[in-house]
Design an enzyme around this catalytic site. Structure first.
Site, PDB file in Angstrom:
ATOM      1  CB  THR A 103     -15.389  15.612 -10.295  1.00 36.19           C
ATOM      2  OG1 THR A 103     -16.720  15.128 -10.096  1.00 36.19           O
ATOM      3  CG2 THR A 103     -15.323  16.356 -11.614  1.00 36.19           C
ATOM      4  CB  SER A 142     -20.786   9.902 -14.960  1.00 37.80           C
ATOM      5  OG  SER A 142     -20.828  10.626 -13.742  1.00 37.80           O
ATOM      6  CB  THR A 143     -16.847  11.651 -11.796  1.00 40.60           C
ATOM      7  OG1 THR A 143     -16.045  12.513 -12.605  1.00 40.60           O
ATOM      8  CG2 THR A 143     -16.139  11.393 -10.476  1.00 40.60           C
ATOM      9  CG  ASN A 144     -21.275  10.535 -10.070  1.00 40.93           C
ATOM     10  OD1 ASN A 144     -20.256  11.085  -9.636  1.00 40.93           O
ATOM     11  ND2 ASN A 144     -22.419  11.177 -10.197  1.00 40.93           N
ATOM     12  CB  THR A 189      -6.513 -19.454  30.448  1.00 43.72           C
ATOM     13  OG1 THR A 189      -6.481 -20.118  31.716  1.00 43.72           O
ATOM     14  CG2 THR A 189      -6.445 -20.478  29.327  1.00 43.72           C
ATOM     15  CB  SER A 320      17.308   2.083  26.902  1.00 44.65           C
ATOM     16  OG  SER A 320      17.313   3.134  27.849  1.00 44.65           O
ATOM     17  CB  SER A 321      18.664   7.223  25.185  1.00 47.34           C
ATOM     18  OG  SER A 321      17.637   7.608  26.088  1.00 47.34           O
ATOM     19  CE  LYS A 326      13.853  -1.479  28.701  1.00 45.33           C
ATOM     20  NZ  LYS A 326      13.051  -1.284  27.499  1.00 45.33           N
TER      21      LYS A 326
END
Length: 472
Positions: A103, A142-144, A189, A320-321, A326
């Site tokens: 609404t 209507s909102t609906n 697989t 990487s830090s 990497k």
């Protein structure tokens, strides 16, 4: 002196509204009540445009039925055109997650359109005796029926956008499939060596998986296009002309240039949110499939020294830090996370749909929010995956070929020529001695070098090729 505020009233009383705002008292109450997600309706321009499309179609239908005079109709339609042009979208301030079955969203649209229309005819904001949010903008509605119809209109457009992004991703994989069509590699697989294939076949399978889902989206768009506009409060069409439902559908098609269908039973359509569950299920399926593809890309690019290392993903950033050199598969990783979120959204949508009661499901706002978020994130993720990952993938052809030649699984390609018993013996010896299948078959004189080279040609190992010439 020009007033900075106007006074508006509703069922609960009066409020001051700044004259710089086009929304009214009911929108302001909703803004105050629903500080939930922090995401306003303005974040979803397709929904705002869809609401305006509904309002314009309704005004045109009411005008044709003689219920709305030409001046008011034209002003409302012009106001809606302004929203189509993405003007005034910042006036849609209600939190997308809200109580009231939508609404507040509907009234936000009614008030903004009414006040734009008032200015267009030379009146002031809030002079609702000339153009009223409920009496005129919301006439026969209507909102609906407005809200779910607008959600469907917006969702239809979002699905079209998703199809386009998936086409882009499919094309990226198809291009790589052609580029890699001659590169022999080992298929797997259960993560174990299986039989040879080409890298092109692997990437083509990704493209085809995406193409399947593009077709599924096209099918569910037909469900999304079924609306309950004209049903008003619970689907009975109360407060509408008997010709209104058919006429507003006709006008909506003219306004949107999209094919929409009025549901056969509006009472059923007003309470039934199963289409949204269906769409969400499709989105979940797509997300699951794309996530699996991303898992494969990460596995195939693993290494570079201790993994599969058959392909190289574009290097997007240091990984990487603490570990120099990497580089991580960050693009597939972020797409994986989008998939996880979409799967979670699907659970929310399922619960919200199940929670509906009697003639209306009041939880459509959370359904709409999760659907729109899913599609938006997927569109962004798929475009990112295509342009920042797939398009830049390269193949390590020698790695792929050597893995085939050194694989125990290579013996499967020789099954039709040396028999399962001999193939098993060769595989066992190759595994125990760390020698190649090729050398052991020659040593045991099971095949000549010429035969072996012919049978192990890439084109003979990656497609049906056994002619039945060898009798075992």
């Amino acid at each position: 002196m020009k007033k900075k505020y106007r006074i508006e009233c509703d069922l609960l009383g009066e409020k001051e509204i700044s004259n710089k705002y086009y929304y009214g008292i009911q929108t302001l109450r909703a803004k105050e009540n629903f500080s939930i997600s922090g995401v306003p309706l303005s974040n979803f321009p397709k929904l705002i445009i869809a609401l305006a499309q509904v309002k314009k179609a309704s005004a045109l239908a009411n005008n044709k039925l003689g219920l709305l005079d030409d001046e008011i109709c034209n002003a409302i339609c012009s106001a809606c055109d302004e929203l189509f042009a993405k003007k005034y979208h910042k006036q849609f301030i209600v939190d997308v997650i809200q109580g009231g079955a939508g609404t507040s969203t509907n009234m936000n649209a009614n008030e903004v359109i009414a006040n734009i229309a008032l200015e267009l005819i030379g009146k002031k904001k809030g002079e609702y005796e000339f153009i009223h949010p409920n009496n005129h903008v919301n006439m026969s509605q209507s909102t609906n029926d407005v809200y779910p119809t607008a959600v469907r209109l917006a969702l239809y457009e979002y699905l079209c956008k998703l199809q386009n992004k998936m086409e882009v991703l499919k094309e990226s994989f198809s291009t790589k499939a052609k580029e890699f069509e001659k590169i022999i590699k080992m298929g797997r697989t259960q993560l174990q060596d299986a039989v040879p294939m080409t890298l092109g076949q692997e990437f083509n399978s990704f493209a085809l998986m995406i193409d399947d889902d593009i077709k599924v989206i096209e099918m569910v768009k037909g469900l999304v296009a079924q609306m309950n506009l004209g049903g008003t409060a619970i689907g009975t069409g109360i407060n509408t002309d008997s010709k209104y439902a058919a006429l507003v559908k006709e006008k909506l098609e003219e306004v949107t240039n999209r094919p929409f269908v009025t549901a056969c039973d509006l009472v059923k359509a007003t309470q039934d949110t199963s289409t949204f569950v269906h769409v969400s299920g499709v989105l979940k399926s797509i997300a699951t499939k794309i996530s699996k593809i991303c898992n494969d890309l990460r596995l195939l690019s693993s290494g570079p020294r201790t993994g599969i290392n058959e392909i190289n993903l574009p290097k997007m950033q240091p990984g990487s830090s603490i570990m120099p050199g990497k580089v991580n598969p960050v693009i597939p990783e972020v797409v994986n996370q989008v998939a996880f979120q979409v799967i979670g959204y699907d659970t929310t949508i399922s619960l919200a749909s199940e929670g509906g009661q009697l003639q209306l499901n009041v939880f459509e706002p959370i359904i709409a929010y999760n659907l729109f978020q899913s599609v938006n994130m997927m569109c962004n993720a798929f475009e990112t995956l295509a342009f920042k990952c797939v398009d830049g993938i390269t193949a390590n052809e020698d790695v792929c070929k050597n893995q085939v030649l050194n694989s125990i699984g290579l013996v499967t390609a020789l099954n039709p020529y040396i028999g399962y018993h001999n193939a098993t013996a060769v595989a066992k010896e190759a595994l125990n001695t760390n020698r190649s299948v090729y050398d052991i078959v020659l040593e045991k004189k099971l095949l000549s070098k010429e035969q072996l080279d012919e049978y192990l040609k890439p084109e003979n190992m990656t497609h049906p090729s056994f002619s039945g010439e060898c009798k075992l």
